[in-house]
Motif scaffolding. Structure first.
Motif, PDB file in Angstrom:
ATOM      1  N   VAL A   1       0.837  -1.204   0.000  1.00 29.55           N
ATOM      2  CA  VAL A   1       0.000   0.000   0.000  1.00 29.55           C
ATOM      3  C   VAL A   1       0.869   1.250   0.000  1.00 29.55           C
ATOM      4  O   VAL A   1       0.674   2.165  -0.818  1.00 29.55           O
ATOM      5  CB  VAL A   1      -0.929  -0.003   1.244  1.00 29.55           C
ATOM      6  CG1 VAL A   1      -1.583   1.348   1.442  1.00 29.55           C
ATOM      7  CG2 VAL A   1      -1.981  -1.090   1.110  1.00 29.55           C
ATOM      8  N   LEU A   2       1.839   1.298   0.904  1.00 29.16           N
ATOM      9  CA  LEU A   2       2.668   2.507   0.989  1.00 29.16           C
ATOM     10  C   LEU A   2       3.505   2.685  -0.269  1.00 29.16           C
ATOM     11  O   LEU A   2       3.649   3.802  -0.775  1.00 29.16           O
ATOM     12  CB  LEU A   2       3.569   2.440   2.223  1.00 29.16           C
ATOM     13  CG  LEU A   2       2.853   2.593   3.565  1.00 29.16           C
ATOM     14  CD1 LEU A   2       3.852   2.537   4.712  1.00 29.16           C
ATOM     15  CD2 LEU A   2       2.071   3.905   3.628  1.00 29.16           C
ATOM     16  N   GLY A   3       4.055   1.593  -0.792  1.00 31.24           N
ATOM     17  CA  GLY A   3       4.873   1.685  -2.007  1.00 31.24           C
ATOM     18  C   GLY A   3       4.075   2.243  -3.165  1.00 31.24           C
ATOM     19  O   GLY A   3       4.504   3.193  -3.828  1.00 31.24           O
ATOM     20  N   ILE A   4       2.899   1.685  -3.389  1.00 29.77           N
ATOM     21  CA  ILE A   4       2.072   2.134  -4.519  1.00 29.77           C
ATOM     22  C   ILE A   4       1.644   3.587  -4.316  1.00 29.77           C
ATOM     23  O   ILE A   4       1.696   4.401  -5.249  1.00 29.77           O
ATOM     24  CB  ILE A   4       0.835   1.216  -4.676  1.00 29.77           C
ATOM     25  CG1 ILE A   4       1.284  -0.170  -5.136  1.00 29.77           C
ATOM     26  CG2 ILE A   4      -0.160   1.804  -5.668  1.00 29.77           C
ATOM     27  CD1 ILE A   4       0.173  -1.202  -5.217  1.00 29.77           C
ATOM     28  N   THR A   5       1.262   3.927  -3.100  1.00 27.42           N
ATOM     29  CA  THR A   5       0.806   5.296  -2.845  1.00 27.42           C
ATOM     30  C   THR A   5       1.952   6.289  -3.025  1.00 27.42           C
ATOM     31  O   THR A   5       1.773   7.352  -3.625  1.00 27.42           O
ATOM     32  CB  THR A   5       0.230   5.402  -1.420  1.00 27.42           C
ATOM     33  OG1 THR A   5      -0.651   4.314  -1.206  1.00 27.42           O
ATOM     34  CG2 THR A   5      -0.532   6.691  -1.234  1.00 27.42           C
ATOM     35  N   ILE A   6       3.131   5.917  -2.534  1.00 27.53           N
ATOM     36  CA  ILE A   6       4.281   6.825  -2.668  1.00 27.53           C
ATOM     37  C   ILE A   6       4.617   7.046  -4.140  1.00 27.53           C
ATOM     38  O   ILE A   6       4.866   8.184  -4.562  1.00 27.53           O
ATOM     39  CB  ILE A   6       5.499   6.263  -1.900  1.00 27.53           C
ATOM     40  CG1 ILE A   6       5.270   6.450  -0.398  1.00 27.53           C
ATOM     41  CG2 ILE A   6       6.788   6.935  -2.324  1.00 27.53           C
ATOM     42  CD1 ILE A   6       6.246   5.709   0.476  1.00 27.53           C
ATOM     43  N   LEU A   7       4.606   5.976  -4.908  1.00 30.55           N
ATOM     44  CA  LEU A   7       4.886   6.127  -6.346  1.00 30.55           C
ATOM     45  C   LEU A   7       3.907   7.124  -6.968  1.00 30.55           C
ATOM     46  O   LEU A   7       4.296   8.011  -7.730  1.00 30.55           O
ATOM     47  CB  LEU A   7       4.765   4.771  -7.052  1.00 30.55           C
ATOM     48  CG  LEU A   7       5.900   3.766  -6.813  1.00 30.55           C
ATOM     49  CD1 LEU A   7       5.526   2.405  -7.378  1.00 30.55           C
ATOM     50  CD2 LEU A   7       7.195   4.242  -7.451  1.00 30.55           C
ATOM     51  N   ASN A   8       2.638   6.994  -6.621  1.00 29.98           N
ATOM     52  CA  ASN A   8       1.630   7.892  -7.197  1.00 29.98           C
ATOM     53  C   ASN A   8       1.792   9.321  -6.715  1.00 29.98           C
ATOM     54  O   ASN A   8       1.527  10.263  -7.463  1.00 29.98           O
ATOM     55  CB  ASN A   8       0.226   7.380  -6.858  1.00 29.98           C
ATOM     56  CG  ASN A   8      -0.213   6.323  -7.842  1.00 29.98           C
ATOM     57  OD1 ASN A   8      -0.602   6.626  -8.955  1.00 29.98           O
ATOM     58  ND2 ASN A   8      -0.101   5.064  -7.447  1.00 29.98           N
TER      59      ASN A   8
END
Lengths: 432, 209
Positions: B25-32
């Protein structure tokens, strides 16, 4: 030369260590014996079943003489059977499958392809990110920016996978290259499948044709790389992108996917250089949008794909890195992740002071039922912990990509805990 | 208000542990959230930027910093950090829904303007050219938008579940006070940051404990 290699790479080699050794046998019988004793798991069946079906599809679809195709497949079969070549070629099977599908993509008949979308990506970009970020970055162009964008997009992208593979092989733990080949191959394979299933026009299309309808008879465009061709008096990019195998394959961006995968693997092995790798990905993202080859949403799709596949590979395939060791020959054993043991929420049931509060509440309400519940919930982890002497060893924990900090988990004699564990009349002190 | 009556997911996709879910969750959100850093470059490139765009980009950059600290602590989580992340993620979910609505309106305004100016004909009957029909493009656009919002809500519930687990686990109890942390001698932004974490923690205790 031999002295140099020994001094630099083999001086730390543990005695009798065999984990870093490579296969040197040319005898196919060795592979046959291994194959005979091999018992596939469900994961293996899914893995090889999926790759085989793609390769079968390519075998049928690729417009070349049947004998030639048969010869190529047999050649690969032979390379898989000879142990010395098998360790390279067989582990790279996902990469070969991706390449096979990619080069077949240009031969799919237009009548059987899905319709090309030209509005979806700019629409999603505006809805999710406020504007077309490629437009924002390509508003001002000059020769310096062109060169700056060309370096990662037009140069590094093509050489980086080989450089990363070589460095991982030498300086990473043994078997990490297998993990890299698996993750890199699958990321690209899924990417090409998505590009074929969901054809979408890149930003250069909107600049050239607006939101008008597209068709498969159109040629690709080098976008901003045409300026590089002009600047360097060459025709490489104009020619290459005009005849690309997947012209309307903007979504997802495999440039972004590859760069992210490389950065993730490097960050995993060399965490102290993480800012450099993050910087490289950001640089490539900028150049991709500046050169009008991708929308930001394409870059996200590529990077998210890489990230998810990397995490899967990390928890199921990758060896744990010991940053104190210099190179692959310094390792005396290979450890892998244990998802249960690495779970920070797991408590050792033998440590009565660390029993979760909800269990304590259950205990007070249900009395002796707690014992049975504890045994059931933590039985698996308990067994594994008992069997592993390194359970408390930080090295046995997974070194997460971003894991730099020390634990802030503090004393379990905290008043805060007592406030929760005891009747509500005792007020917790912290922050009140 | 308490949300303890909600059934938060105990695992990710039904079989993976929560800490892996949080990493995803954090990885995907940070990328976005990196979109904010590129969007704000409009100031330097000369591309027009309206108030709402600027606001969403600045908010993205701020939340990027908040979420990034969580990835560093995946295997050794701190309740303070994850409380802050959960609170900001929840606020961010509301903001995302609002920005999505706002920019959807903007996009369809821009699209109709462009079509009027360029005189683009309807493409419904023109399937022979292999281009997608208007209806197809509209459906896919709405589908992706809705899927991203639904995932956003699911990710939010994952974080809530994780913070709830941390709150109920004695290993993560907080045993610090202002004196122990030497807050007096710390820079203003650090004091503000820690205060923000503490307030988030208190809120999470009220909502989830």
């Amino acid at each position: 030369m031999a002295g140099f290699i020994h001094r630099w790479f083999l001086s730390e080699r543990p005695l009798n260590s065999k984990v870093s050794e490579l296969e040197t046998s040319w005898n196919p019988r060795v592979s046959l014996i291994r194959l005979k004793n091999y018992k596939p798991t469900i994961k293996d069946i899914c893995h090889y079943g999926f790759l085989s079906s793609v390769l079968l599809f390519v075998f049928i679809s690729f417009p070349a003489p049947w004998l030639l195709k048969l010869f190529v497949y047999c050649l690969f079969g032979l390379l898989f059977m000879i142990p010395i070549t098998s360790q390279l070629f067989f582990n790279a099977l996902p990469i070969f499958t991706w390449l096979a599908l990619y080069f077949t993509s240009s031969f799919f008949p237009a009548s059987k392809r899905p319709p090309i979308t030209v509005k979806v990506l700019p629409a999603i970009e505006t809805i999710l990110y406020g504007d077309n970020l490629s437009d924002i970055l390509a508003t001002t162009t000059n020769s310096f920016y062109d060169i700056l964008a060309w370096i990662p997009y037009g140069l590094f992208h093509f050489g980086a996978p080989f450089v990363v593979a070589a460095i991982l092989f030498v300086f990473g733990p043994p078997t990490i290259l297998q993990g890299y080949a698996f993750a890199f191959g699958y990321m690209n394979l899924f990417g090409v499948i998505m590009q074929n299933v969901f054809p979408a026009a890149p930003p250069w299309y909107k600049i050239l044709y607006g939101l008008n309808s597209a068709n498969y008879g159109m040629h690709g465009s080098p976008g901003g790389l045409a300026r590089i061709d002009k600047l360097l008096h060459i025709n490489i990019y104009t020619q290459g992108f005009s005849n690309s195998s997947v012209i309307f394959g903007a979504f997802p961006s495999l440039h972004s996917g590859c760069a992210t995968m490389e950065a993730l693997f490097f960050s995993y092995c060399f965490p102290f250089l993480r800012p450099v790798f993050i910087g490289y990905v950001c640089w490539l993202w900028w150049s991709t949008m500046y050169l009008t080859h991708h929308y930001f949403v394409d870059l996200m799709a590529g990077s998210v794909l890489s990230y998810v596949i990397f995490l899967y590979t990390k928890y199921t395939h990758l060896p744990i890195v010991d940053t104190d060791l210099f190179c692959r020959w310094s390792y005396d054993s290979i450890e892998k992740f244990n998802m249960v043991k690495s779970n920070p929420l797991n408590n050792d049931p033998s440590d009565v002071e660390n029993v979760p509060l909800n269990m304590m509440a259950t205990s007070s309400a249900m009395g002796s039922e707690l014992d049975g519940e504890l045994d059931t919930d933590n039985g698996e982890s308990n067994d594994e912990t008992d069997g592993d002497e390194d359970a408390g060893n930080p090295r046995s924990m997974s070194p997460t990509l971003f894991d730099l900090s020390n634990s802030s988990a503090t004393s379990n004699t905290s008043l805060d805990l007592q406030g929760d564990a005891t009747p509500r009349s005792i007020k917790p002190r912290a922050f009140d | 208000m308490r949300v303890t009556s909600f059934q938060f997911p105990k695992t990710f996709l039904g079989f993976l542990p929560l800490y892996i879910a949080v990493e995803v969750v954090l990885g995907i959100t940070i990328l976005n959230k990196c979109s904010g850093a590129y969007g704000i470059l409009a100031i330097f490139t000369g591309h027009p930027l309206d108030f709402m765009q600027g606001l969403s980009y600045l908010w993205s950059i701020f939340t990027l910093i908040v979420y990034a600290q969580g990835l560093y602590e995946i295997h050794k989580p701190s309740l303070l950090t994850f409380s802050q992340i959960f609170v900001f993620y929840s606020i961010d979910t509301i903001c995302t829904c609002f920005f999505t609505l706002w920019f959807t309106k903007v996009w369809f305004g821009v699209e109709s303007n462009e079509e009027n100016q360029n005189g683009i004909s309807k493409r419904g009957a023109d399937i022979a050219s292999q281009g997608a029909t208007q209806a197809y493009e509209y459906t896919i656009t709405m589908f992706i938008t809705w899927v991203s919002l639904i995932f956003r809500l699911y990710f939010n519930s994952i974080l809530a579940s994780y913070v709830k687990e941390l709150l109920s686990n004695p290993r993560f109890m907080i045993d610090q006070d202002d004196v122990a942390q030497d807050l007096k001698n710390k820079a203003f932004y650090k004091r503000w940051w820690i205060k923000c974490q503490k307030e988030s923690y208190k809120l999470c205790r009220r909502l989830l404990a």
